[in-house]
Design an enzyme around this catalytic site. Structure first.
Site, PDB file in Angstrom:
ATOM      1  N   HIS A   1       0.857  -1.193   0.000  1.00 34.68           N
ATOM      2  CA  HIS A   1       0.000   0.000   0.000  1.00 34.68           C
ATOM      3  C   HIS A   1       0.888   1.236   0.000  1.00 34.68           C
ATOM      4  O   HIS A   1       1.938   1.248   0.637  1.00 34.68           O
ATOM      5  CB  HIS A   1      -0.901   0.016   1.256  1.00 34.68           C
ATOM      6  CG  HIS A   1      -2.077   0.932   1.130  1.00 34.68           C
ATOM      7  ND1 HIS A   1      -1.981   2.278   1.351  1.00 34.68           N
ATOM      8  CD2 HIS A   1      -3.345   0.694   0.760  1.00 34.68           C
ATOM      9  CE1 HIS A   1      -3.166   2.833   1.147  1.00 34.68           C
ATOM     10  NE2 HIS A   1      -4.019   1.906   0.781  1.00 34.68           N
TER      11      HIS A   1
ATOM     12  N   ASP B   1      -8.024  -5.229  -0.002  1.00 34.32           N
ATOM     13  CA  ASP B   1      -8.490  -6.130  -1.071  1.00 34.32           C
ATOM     14  C   ASP B   1      -8.117  -7.586  -0.837  1.00 34.32           C
ATOM     15  O   ASP B   1      -8.610  -8.471  -1.525  1.00 34.32           O
ATOM     16  CB  ASP B   1      -7.915  -5.652  -2.410  1.00 34.32           C
ATOM     17  CG  ASP B   1      -8.454  -4.276  -2.754  1.00 34.32           C
ATOM     18  OD1 ASP B   1      -7.651  -3.353  -2.969  1.00 34.32           O
ATOM     19  OD2 ASP B   1      -9.685  -4.121  -2.758  1.00 34.32           O
TER      20      ASP B   1
HETATM   21  C1  SDX Z   1      -6.291   0.128  -2.892  1.00 38.84           C
HETATM   22  O1  SDX Z   1      -4.330   4.504  -2.038  1.00 38.84           O
HETATM   23  C2  SDX Z   1      -5.341   3.987  -1.410  1.00 38.84           C
HETATM   24  O2  SDX Z   1      -5.735   4.454  -0.366  1.00 38.84           O
HETATM   25  C3  SDX Z   1      -5.966   2.794  -2.164  1.00 38.84           C
HETATM   26  C4  SDX Z   1      -6.993   1.993  -1.377  1.00 38.84           C
HETATM   27  C5  SDX Z   1      -8.271   2.808  -1.104  1.00 38.84           C
HETATM   28  O3  SDX Z   1      -8.995   2.449  -0.151  1.00 38.84           O
HETATM   29  O4  SDX Z   1      -8.583   3.729  -1.939  1.00 38.84           O
HETATM   30  O5  SDX Z   1      -6.452   1.566  -0.138  1.00 38.84           O
HETATM   31  C6  SDX Z   1      -7.429   0.772  -2.174  1.00 38.84           C
HETATM   32  O6  SDX Z   1      -6.045   0.452  -4.021  1.00 38.84           O
HETATM   33  C7  SDX Z   1      -5.446  -0.875  -2.160  1.00 38.84           C
HETATM   34  C8  SDX Z   1      -4.229  -1.371  -3.024  1.00 38.84           C
HETATM   35  C9  SDX Z   1      -4.735  -2.487  -3.953  1.00 38.84           C
HETATM   36  N1  SDX Z   1      -3.699  -2.887  -4.911  1.00 38.84           N
HETATM   37  C10 SDX Z   1      -3.046  -4.059  -4.812  1.00 38.84           C
HETATM   38  O7  SDX Z   1      -3.216  -4.871  -3.911  1.00 38.84           O
HETATM   39  C11 SDX Z   1      -2.104  -4.345  -5.981  1.00 38.84           C
HETATM   40  C12 SDX Z   1      -0.765  -4.894  -5.472  1.00 38.84           C
HETATM   41  N2  SDX Z   1      -0.055  -3.841  -4.748  1.00 38.84           N
HETATM   42  C13 SDX Z   1       0.936  -3.074  -5.502  1.00 38.84           C
HETATM   43  O8  SDX Z   1       0.663  -2.892  -6.851  1.00 38.84           O
HETATM   44  C14 SDX Z   1       1.435  -1.858  -4.720  1.00 38.84           C
HETATM   45  O9  SDX Z   1       1.710  -2.279  -3.438  1.00 38.84           O
HETATM   46  C15 SDX Z   1       0.581  -0.610  -4.648  1.00 38.84           C
HETATM   47  C16 SDX Z   1       0.161  -0.139  -6.000  1.00 38.84           C
HETATM   48  C17 SDX Z   1      -0.643  -0.854  -3.807  1.00 38.84           C
HETATM   49  C18 SDX Z   1       1.404   0.483  -3.971  1.00 38.84           C
HETATM   50  O10 SDX Z   1       2.466   0.759  -4.821  1.00 38.84           O
HETATM   51  P1  SDX Z   1       3.577   1.865  -4.448  1.00 38.84           P
HETATM   52  O11 SDX Z   1       3.219   2.578  -3.184  1.00 38.84           O
HETATM   53  O12 SDX Z   1       3.827   2.687  -5.673  1.00 38.84           O
HETATM   54  O13 SDX Z   1       4.831   1.012  -4.064  1.00 38.84           O
HETATM   55  P2  SDX Z   1       5.914   0.493  -5.081  1.00 38.84           P
HETATM   56  O14 SDX Z   1       5.262  -0.094  -6.287  1.00 38.84           O
HETATM   57  O15 SDX Z   1       6.916   1.562  -5.280  1.00 38.84           O
HETATM   58  O16 SDX Z   1       6.533  -0.732  -4.250  1.00 38.84           O
HETATM   59  C19 SDX Z   1       7.635  -0.528  -3.376  1.00 38.84           C
HETATM   60  C20 SDX Z   1       8.413  -1.855  -3.461  1.00 38.84           C
HETATM   61  C21 SDX Z   1       8.808  -2.212  -4.895  1.00 38.84           C
HETATM   62  O17 SDX Z   1       9.963  -3.037  -4.815  1.00 38.84           O
HETATM   63  P3  SDX Z   1      11.440  -2.359  -5.116  1.00 38.84           P
HETATM   64  O18 SDX Z   1      11.361  -1.676  -6.477  1.00 38.84           O
HETATM   65  O19 SDX Z   1      11.670  -1.397  -3.975  1.00 38.84           O
HETATM   66  O20 SDX Z   1      12.399  -3.534  -5.108  1.00 38.84           O
HETATM   67  O21 SDX Z   1       7.573  -2.934  -3.001  1.00 38.84           O
HETATM   68  C22 SDX Z   1       7.373  -3.840  -4.090  1.00 38.84           C
HETATM   69  C23 SDX Z   1       7.688  -3.096  -5.366  1.00 38.84           C
HETATM   70  O22 SDX Z   1       8.081  -4.005  -6.384  1.00 38.84           O
HETATM   71  N3  SDX Z   1       5.951  -4.229  -4.041  1.00 38.84           N
HETATM   72  C24 SDX Z   1       5.507  -5.462  -4.221  1.00 38.84           C
HETATM   73  C25 SDX Z   1       4.121  -5.384  -4.048  1.00 38.84           C
HETATM   74  N4  SDX Z   1       3.754  -4.122  -3.783  1.00 38.84           N
HETATM   75  C26 SDX Z   1       4.908  -3.411  -3.778  1.00 38.84           C
HETATM   76  N5  SDX Z   1       6.144  -6.618  -4.503  1.00 38.84           N
HETATM   77  C27 SDX Z   1       5.353  -7.718  -4.642  1.00 38.84           C
HETATM   78  N6  SDX Z   1       4.005  -7.726  -4.490  1.00 38.84           N
HETATM   79  C28 SDX Z   1       3.358  -6.578  -4.192  1.00 38.84           C
HETATM   80  N7  SDX Z   1       2.024  -6.573  -4.038  1.00 38.84           N
END
Ligand code: SDX
Length: 421
Positions: free
Chosen positions: A307, A364
């Protein structure tokens, strides 16, 4: 006045920038005059460190895993108040008295009907069309039937506009679902509460016996709506505000929010989580998927994990997990998928990759397991999120309209292309 000093080590010049204090949470550097003062921009793709507005609707502390609507904790509201009471709280700033609730609830029941000629819109959608595209279209179309909401002056006008939309979302959603099955549409029943009415419009037969709607199902879905009601400046809410900042009709701003929510990185994740659990199929396969999630060369992500703001357990995920534990027998939750989810959670939360990046289950991760038990089909999962979040979107839209600091949303960029003279 608290300030921070910015020194440009190239020019040697220093600048004082004001520090703004919130009622709770991190202080903010006011950069509104930065470019005028320094000729410099800030650079923040995805707005990881940027606040777009002041708001007194929802508060999140990502490190502590804290969420409040109008100051009340989500744990208190989910336990003690219905979704309709939470809608009243978000929209007006106060939980309703018994007489206010009676009036508010009665108004929403009456406004649940949609203009009859909108039914033709559903017949225009191709068979099997995704309900999220139907919803985005239907809510935008609603602007054509209520054009008067383009010009609102009194706060009462804003309340009517908001209540009209909130009330109609379950009807539009149920119509979209039933159209996709090519079965007759069921109209709202004035004698049923908001959440019960949605399940009724989803399940009822035009004539003859109806599937029983158990109180436990109504309570579970009502809690899900409450947990989804608002979440400060997430991607879809920021979209609603950006469209609202141009002066467009409120309902097309909400339609844009629905489109933004659909993405699997955002609200579409609830549907993607179940698809992923089904793909994994057995707890024996979990380790292989965790390895993929950690592999920098593989863009596979563990859906429902991570998140932008929560660097701790999403409090809503905790509440949904408790709900699952309480209801799994009575609701008949799919045990195999639940076991896979629990295995993912326990493996991921003890793995350095997830611990270092502070990746926890988000809202989720568990919601889909409850929705399956409520016999909600997977393509409708993000529509459930949409129904719950509509009150948050429209409340944020109204707040922006009243905010004298707000201007048209127009960020700048870092240009990296050619200049050809
Ligand atoms: C919602 O914003 C809100 O408030 C949203 C929400 C709401 O109520 O409105 O809470 C609802 O959208 C919840 C989120 C639902 N999405 C998912 O579950 C999809 C999977 N999650 C990711 O796509 C991700 O965690 C996000 C999009 C939710 C957040 O992405 P960020 O904040 O841009 O973080 P990032 O992509 O920069 O990740 C940081 C690191 C990265 O690794 P490095 O490049 O540092 O090596 O964490 C890793 C990412 O690759 N990472 C994950 C991961 N999420 C982040 N690795 C594996 N699996 C994951 N799910």
């Amino acid at each position: 006045m608290a300030t921070v000093t910015l020194t440009n080590n190239i020019t040697g010049k220093s600048y004082e920038l004001e520090l703004l204090a919130p009622s709770k949470g991190s202080a903010l550097i006011d950069v509104r005059t930065l470019y005028a003062k320094t000729g410099l921009f800030t650079y923040d793709p995805g707005f990881t460190s940027t606040a777009s507005c002041s708001s007194n609707i929802t508060y999140i502390d990502g490190e502590a895993g804290e969420l409040r609507y109008r100051g009340y904790s989500i744990e208190y509201l989910a336990k003690n108040h219905s979704y309709i009471e939470v809608c009243h709280l978000l929209l007006t700033g106060a939980l309703p008295s018994p007489s206010q609730f009676k009036e508010f609830d009665a108004e929403l029941r009456k406004r649940a009907f949609i203009p009859q000629s909108m039914v033709k819109l559903f017949h225009a959608f191709p068979d099997g069309s995704h309900p999220m595209s139907n919803m985005a279209s239907a809510v935008a179309a609603l602007a054509s039937f209520h054009y008067e909401h383009l010009e609102m002056q009194e706060s009462q006008d804003f309340q009517i506009m908001a209540r009209r939309l909130i009330a109609k979302m379950p009807t539009l959603a149920a119509f979209s679902y039933r159209h996709s099955l090519n079965i007759p549409l069921i109209y709202p029943d004035l004698d049923r509460s908001f959440t019960e009415n949605f399940l009724y419009m989803m399940r009822a037969y035009p004539t003859g016996p109806r599937e029983e709607i158990r109180p436990i199902e109504i309570a579970a879905l009502d809690t899900i709506f409450t947990l989804h009601a608002d979440h400060e400046q997430n991607a879809s809410t920021s979209t609603v505000r950006a469209v609202g900042s141009t002066g467009a009709h409120p309902y097309v701003a909400i339609s844009a929010g629905i489109s933004a929510l659909w993405g699997p990185a955002h609200g579409g994740a609830n549907e993607a989580v179940i698809a992923q659990l089904i793909d994994i199929g057995s707890i024996d396969n979990v380790d292989a998927y965790i390895a993929r999630a950690k592999d920098p060369k593989d863009d596979f992500k563990l859906m429902g994990f991570g998140h932008r703001v929560y660097k701790n357990f999403d409090p809503r995920a905790k509440l949904l997990k408790n709900l699952l534990d309480e209801l799994k027998e009575e609701l008949g939750v799919d045990n195999n998928l639940l076991k896979i989810a629990q295995k993912i959670e326990s493996v991921a939360l003890s793995d350095p990759y997830f611990i270092e990046r502070k990746l926890y289950p988000n809202i989720d991760f568990y919601s889909g397991l409850i929705l399956i038990a409520l016999k909600i089909p997977r393509p409708m999962f993000t529509v459930i999120f949409t129904i719950g979040r509509t009150v948050g979107w429209i409340t944020q839209w109204i707040e922006q309209k009243m905010d004298t600091e707000q201007k048209i949303a127009r960020p700048r960029q870092r240009y990296t292309g050619p200049i050809i003279d």
